[in-house]
Design a protein around this motif. Structure first.
Motif, PDB file in Angstrom:
ATOM      1  N   ILE A  30       0.835  -1.426  -0.154  1.00  0.00           N
ATOM      2  CA  ILE A  30      -0.142   0.081  -0.167  1.00  0.00           C
ATOM      3  C   ILE A  30       0.977   1.360   0.115  1.00  0.00           C
ATOM      4  O   ILE A  30       1.828   1.191   0.780  1.00  0.00           O
ATOM      5  CB  ILE A  30      -1.017   0.571   1.001  1.00  0.00           C
ATOM      6  CG1 ILE A  30      -1.936  -1.628   1.209  1.00  0.00           C
ATOM      7  CG2 ILE A  30      -1.543   1.378   1.202  1.00  0.00           C
ATOM      8  CD1 ILE A  30      -2.563  -1.426   1.923  1.00  0.00           C
ATOM      9  N   LYS A  31       0.710   1.810  -1.062  1.00  0.00           N
ATOM     10  CA  LYS A  31       1.547   3.496  -1.173  1.00  0.00           C
ATOM     11  C   LYS A  31       0.579   4.253   0.216  1.00  0.00           C
ATOM     12  O   LYS A  31      -0.541   4.281   0.045  1.00  0.00           O
ATOM     13  CB  LYS A  31       1.289   3.890  -2.301  1.00  0.00           C
ATOM     14  CG  LYS A  31       2.478   2.665  -3.143  1.00  0.00           C
ATOM     15  CD  LYS A  31       2.117   4.103  -4.763  1.00  0.00           C
ATOM     16  CE  LYS A  31       3.085   3.156  -5.271  1.00  0.00           C
ATOM     17  NZ  LYS A  31       2.613   1.599  -6.054  1.00  0.00           N
ATOM     18  N   MET A  32       1.227   5.119   0.629  1.00  0.00           N
ATOM     19  CA  MET A  32       1.223   6.116   1.687  1.00  0.00           C
ATOM     20  C   MET A  32       0.364   6.869   0.759  1.00  0.00           C
ATOM     21  O   MET A  32      -0.530   7.373   1.459  1.00  0.00           O
ATOM     22  CB  MET A  32       1.875   7.477   2.032  1.00  0.00           C
ATOM     23  CG  MET A  32       2.652   6.978   3.522  1.00  0.00           C
ATOM     24  SD  MET A  32       4.011   7.481   4.010  1.00  0.00           S
ATOM     25  CE  MET A  32       2.627   9.541   4.403  1.00  0.00           C
ATOM     26  N   PRO A  33      -0.140   8.365  -0.512  1.00  0.00           N
ATOM     27  CA  PRO A  33      -0.589   8.384  -1.327  1.00  0.00           C
ATOM     28  C   PRO A  33      -2.481   8.532  -1.177  1.00  0.00           C
ATOM     29  O   PRO A  33      -3.071   8.756  -0.947  1.00  0.00           O
ATOM     30  CB  PRO A  33      -0.290   8.894  -2.132  1.00  0.00           C
ATOM     31  CG  PRO A  33       1.317   9.206  -1.823  1.00  0.00           C
ATOM     32  CD  PRO A  33       1.341   7.622  -1.583  1.00  0.00           C
TER      33      PRO A  33
END
Lengths: 532, 250
Positions: free
Chosen positions: B189-192
């Motif tokens: 999962i990516k922060m943004p």
């Protein structure tokens, strides 16, 4: 890097512990229009939090009104408070030192408290990102701290991008609050970069190990607190044990040793396990079960070693700075207090400037100053240390001197000249049998095929020099058995079992050649402590 | 091809790194402070759905869960992985596979997906029943333990991991798929995307609102597996022979 890969906040907090969350929550409550984010390397909130913990509740009351009526997973009022010196076979009660009186205090799980603080911060509008480790500082054109780079995910052991590689993002912020706890990797980089420790005493640390037990019914006295000194430690080794009786037949037991010890053959893990086997304690545990276990270093340098708490673009709070009160053996109230103070300072002043003086002149700063000489006094041994502590306490620290610490990595004596002390250790019967079994109780998650996060500058030196001189103390001071010397056809070499690492940072502190650097592994790696 | 929706079902479970333990009174699994996660096979299910959508073979991925209010954090992380919207059917109690299959069947009737993908089993109770039960209620074909999936012309080709090796089957859509470990490696999962996920639609519905009245299993007791006795270390073969004699083995 595309614009979408950059995130920008007014304030970025590194570390979702008591200091960081108190700061973030206070910022958002006092000034809701600020954008505030918190990065946390643990997979979930509280999963890397480990503490005794007997806490002073005043700051919790302020941050979490009503928390007393909606108990945490572990939350027991202290009902009884004892201090004892242990000989090999007996326990002798000593008068409880005034700082260690705990009337009105609570035994809690720091992990549970952190989860509650995190929930409060999120409902106040703080954005919390568990599973993301801050790895490098970002700078602005003037050389001030401008945020952090979050580590990549999905690199292979050799460092190449793997099949599900996900590059880290840059998170930029007007102010970055370092709240990583003891020996934070980014804090350490920044303290060095800005020379924040110049003119201060060297820092000194301790290593704490803890187990949470579920006991057969009827053995505990909820709220009973016991602190011990003495056996199994020799009198020249600073440290001691704690036994906290909780509710629902649960019990927390732990052991803390100063990392300024001299004997390279000393094993903190073995000392902890021996402590459990003292005749006054061993009977508690038979038939019980360990729910969770782990280890974490503590920062003990106190006021003389406290770095300058501010830098261009950032500030240090809690144990990332070193606000632990050693004689009280409490850090949580100081962490919460320093986080709140930092938040109020940022709101009033718009930036970090002046925070160092603000903190030092606060009640918390004065609290640290008054006890500044107590921990260093124990460098002369247990009894001198206790006598010195009595003098310092009676005078309220108003003595005209300030004692200093020495670097812990320098304190080991080579194996030869020091006679190995006779420890009279017992044959152990209680779990965990060894460090692997101990680590199993930390519920570790660590993707094996990632770059090794324990960086050894010169592994050849481990066998060419350290083996003969110190007998590779890393194989003993690490509570998780990360370091091993293996001998095969090609000779001896250091093997690093990085997946066992519980993120205590002892190796980064105690390695006598300062070769080991702890850097954050992939976000989400490490222990998953349940209520430590 | 008509725009296809995919429904992915997911469950909140005790994380696989946690050693599961009974409560002291042995009425259930201890959950105090224990790390909870999305069932790993369900992450694989979502990853596969996202890849199908990214190839242009589906237009929307809906993720659904039946679980306690705290399961919101799991469904948010699935939205952050890339699901378009979520449905959280809330209940305070344990649910049986048949109940979940009935709930999913209702959602299937509402959403009209071309494909439903689930994990082959949840790592807490290891039932492995929800997918097959849903296929039976829906009266559509199913492929379980799938390690490879290919879509074409209203059909899906699935490679199944079975006891004697691999089996390839072809199903007519709509169909039910349950995923095995080797199907894919879920993305990070990516922060943004975590922030974007906060804006994605997440519908909450009470479990009781489904009005299910099904026979339920009652758990009478939980027991830990028996502990293995410690072994003996013997000095010689002769001693071994003597010991075996003493026990009447020889």
């Amino acid at each position: 890097m595309t614009e979408a890969d950059r995130l920008r906040y007014d304030v970025l907090v590194i570390g979702a512990g008591p200091a960081g969350l108190a700061c973030a929550l206070t910022l958002k409550r006092e000034k809701p229009e600020l954008s505030v984010a918190v990065l946390e390397k643990a997979a979930s909130l509280g999963a890397h939090s480990l503490s005794g913990a007997v806490i002073e509740p005043a700051w919790v009351d302020r941050l979490l009104p009503g928390w007393r009526d909606d108990p945490l997973d572990i939350q027991v009022p202290v009902s009884r408070d004892r201090f004892a010196w242990l000989s090999h076979g007996r326990a002798f009660r000593l008068p409880t030192p005034p700082q260690m009186h705990n009337a009105g205090n609570w035994i809690v799980s720091l992990g549970a408290l952190v989860r509650r603080l995190g929930a409060a911060a999120e409902s106040a509008g703080v954005e919390i990102f568990p599973g993301f480790a801050a790895t490098q500082p970002l700078w602005d054109r003037a050389g001030a701290l401008a945020g952090v780079r979050v580590g990549d995910l999905g690199r292979t052991r050799e460092g190449a991008p793997g099949p599900n590689f996900s590059p880290g993002v840059e998170v930029r912020a007007g102010v970055t609050v370092l709240a990583e706890g003891c020996r934070g990797s980014l804090s350490r980089t920044l303290i060095r970069h800005f020379g924040l420790d110049q003119g201060k005493s060297p820092q000194t640390y301790a290593l704490g190990l803890k187990e949470l037990w579920q006991l057969p019914p009827g053995r505990t006295v909820p709220g009973s607190v016991l602190h011990t000194v003495g056996w199994p430690l020799p009198t020249d080794l600073y440290g001691g044990g704690f036994v906290y009786h909780l509710d629902r037949d649960r019990l927390a037991i732990g052991f803390v040793v100063g990392l300024d010890y001299e004997d390279p053959d000393f094993s903190p893990f073995e000392a902890f396990q021996q402590f459990k086997h003292h005749p006054g304690l061993v009977g508690l545990f038979e038939g019980g079960e360990i729910l969770s276990a782990g280890a974490r270093t503590l920062i003990e340098g106190g006021y003389p070693a406290l770095p300058t708490l501010e830098m261009p673009g950032g500030l240090l709070v809690g144990d990332a700075a070193g606000t632990l009160n050693v004689p009280k053996i409490k850090g949580v109230h100081m962490a919460l207090g320093s986080g709140i103070r930092a938040a109020l300072h940022l709101i009033q002043n718009g930036g970090p400037e002046g925070f160092d003086q603000n903190f030092r002149h606060s009640e918390a700063g004065r609290e640290l100053w008054r006890v500044r000489n107590i921990r260093p006094g124990f460098r002369a041994g247990l009894w001198v240390g206790l006598a010195n502590a009595a003098v310092e306490t009676v005078t309220g620290g108003r003595v005209p001197w300030t004692l200093t610490n020495a670097d812990d990595w320098r304190s080991l004596k080579p194996r030869g000249p020091v006679p190995r002390p006779h420890r009279r250790y017992r044959t152990r019967i209680l779990p965990p049998a060894d460090r692997l079994a101990f680590v199993d109780l930390a519920a570790l998650h660590h993707e094996e095929n990632q770059p090794v996060h324990l960086q050894v500058a010169d592994p050849a030196l481990c066998v060419s020099q350290c083996s003969a001189r110190f007998g590779n103390p890393c194989t003993r001071f690490c509570p998780a058995g990360v370091y091993e010397i293996v001998t095969d056809a090609g000779g001896s070499r250091l093997q690093i079992n990085a997946a066992n690492c519980v993120h205590c940072k002892a190796c980064d502190i105690k390695d006598p050649y300062e070769l080991i650097t702890w850097v954050p592994p992939e976000g989400g790696s490490g222990p998953n402590y349940a209520n430590l | 091809m008509a725009p296809m929706k995919i429904l992915v079902a997911a469950k909140r479970v005790v994380d696989y790194s946690v050693r599961v333990r009974l409560t002291p009174d042995r009425t259930g699994i201890a959950s105090d402070g224990v790390k909870m996660s999305v069932n790993p096979f369900d992450e694989i299910a979502l990853e596969e759905a996202l890849r199908i959508r990214e190839r242009g073979e589906a237009t929307q991925v809906v993720v659904a869960t039946v679980g306690p209010p705290e399961a919101e954090s799991q469904i948010r992380s699935l939205l952050a992985m890339g699901a378009d919207r979520g449905i959280h059917v809330e209940t305070g109690r344990e649910t049986a596979p048949l109940e979940v299959a009935h709930v999913l069947f209702r959602l299937v009737q509402e959403i009209g997906p071309g494909l439903v993908i689930l994990g082959k089993q949840a790592i807490d109770d290891d039932c492995g029943q929800t997918g097959p039960m849903l296929a039976a209620l829906w009266d559509r074909p199913q492929a379980t333990y799938v390690s490879k999936l290919t879509l074409s012309e209203g059909r899906v080709q699935a490679v199944r991991e079975v006891d004697h090796g691999l089996e390839t089957v072809e199903l007519v859509l709509p169909a039910v798929i349950t995923t095995d470990l080797r199907l894919n490696t879920p993305r990070f999962i990516k922060m943004p995307d975590i922030m974007k996920a906060r804006q994605k639609p997440l519908e909450k519905r009470p479990f009781d609102g489904f009005g299910l009245d099904l026979p339920r299993l009652t758990v009478e007791a939980y027991l830990p597996p028996p502990e293995r006795e410690a072994g003996l270390r013997l000095e010689s073969v002769a001693e071994l022979v003597t010991r075996l004699h003493d026990r009447g083995v020889l």
